[in-house]
Motif scaffolding. Structure first.
Motif: not given
Length: 282
Positions: A32-58
């Motif tokens: 299992f690779p090292s992934i120290p930080v994982i953005a939950h549903r993308g960066v969903s604190g600042y963007y709509p969850e599970n969206s293209v914009s939230s993933l692109q922000a990550a």
């Protein structure tokens, strides 16, 4: 009393020793690779969850990993969506598997949270749209499977886009984890879990975890941060179990995970993890 304590020590040593042997000798399990930080549903604190914009922000923020949920529509389309129905997004109460992709695409993801008006019109993406975002990035897609029966189509899309060495899969169902391990032995998989530490001892939780990992043939868990204690972490680390945690947002909770050296923290606010880590180093 001393005799009883000695017997208990021997039994626990034998049990956790078996756990170490299992994890160490499972050469067929991909690292299992090292992934120290994982953005939950993308960066969903600042963007709509599970969206293209939230993933692109990550991706744009160089977050090591971005988690998202995958479900299937009534017409068989794999989409990024968490809930069982669409109520939070201005939709109706029908379950997602009763809605077509066209109906799902009419939802407005910005409605999930006040203050997201600037994202008005953001649509639910397909899994394929999401995977394409990751192809030329350093960010890893962390795929949480929410429905049964979609394991193979997900794996097929991962392979189609050449992401076998980048993608990882997580799932609360140990039975689906086992299926994924059989279908795609090259893709790392973690079992999602959560426990009430107030009701169970670290030894009891560890026993369940080790038994479950043996059944589904993986050596990695993604556990709720509130389930963790230093005692449980030590037992799992001694058994060569990889430990990721979800979803820590409050600074105190994040700091505790950092202090305990949990190797991966899933959060809606990945910038907070970075800030606290820098402060900890100072």
């Amino acid at each position: 009393m001393k005799t009883y304590s000695l017997i208990l020590f021997v039994l626990l040593s034998a049990f956790f020793g078996a756990g170490r042997l299992h994890a160490a000798d499972s050469g067929s399990i991909p690292e299992f690779p090292s992934i120290p930080v994982i953005a939950h549903r993308g960066v969903s604190g600042y963007y709509p969850e599970n969206s293209v914009s939230s993933l692109q922000a990550a991706i744009d923020s160089d977050v090591p990993g971005a988690e998202f949920d995958v479900k299937k529509t009534a017409d068989g389309k794999l989409i990024l969506f968490h809930d069982s129905d669409a109520k939070r997004f201005g939709g109706d109460e029908r379950s997602v598997d009763k809605l077509t992709f066209e109906e799902i695409r009419k939802l407005d993801l910005s409605k999930v949270k006040k203050g997201f008006e600037k994202f008005a019109g953001e649509k639910v993406p397909s899994l394929e749209e999401a995977l394409i975002l990751f192809k030329n990035s350093q960010c890893r897609p962390v795929i949480e499977i929410k429905d049964g029966g979609i394991e193979k189509p997900i794996i097929d899309l991962i392979r189609k886009h050449g992401l076998e060495k980048k993608a990882v899969i997580i799932d609360f169902s140990w039975k689906r984890v086992k299926i994924i391990r059989a279908l795609a032995p090259e893709i790392p998989v973690a079992w999602l879990c959560s426990f009430k530490k107030e009701e169970m001892s670290p030894d009891e939780i560890a026993k369940i975890i080790l038994n479950t990992l043996k059944k589904c043939n993986t050596n990695t868990i993604d556990i709720s941060y509130g389930s963790l204690t230093p005692e449980l972490l030590k037992i799992l680390r001694d058994a060569n179990i990889r430990v990721l945690c979800w979803t820590a947002d409050k600074p105190d909770d994040i700091q505790r995970m950092i202090d305990w050296k949990v190797e991966s923290i899933t959060t809606n606010y990945p910038d907070r993890v970075d800030q606290l880590k820098k402060q900890t180093v100072k």
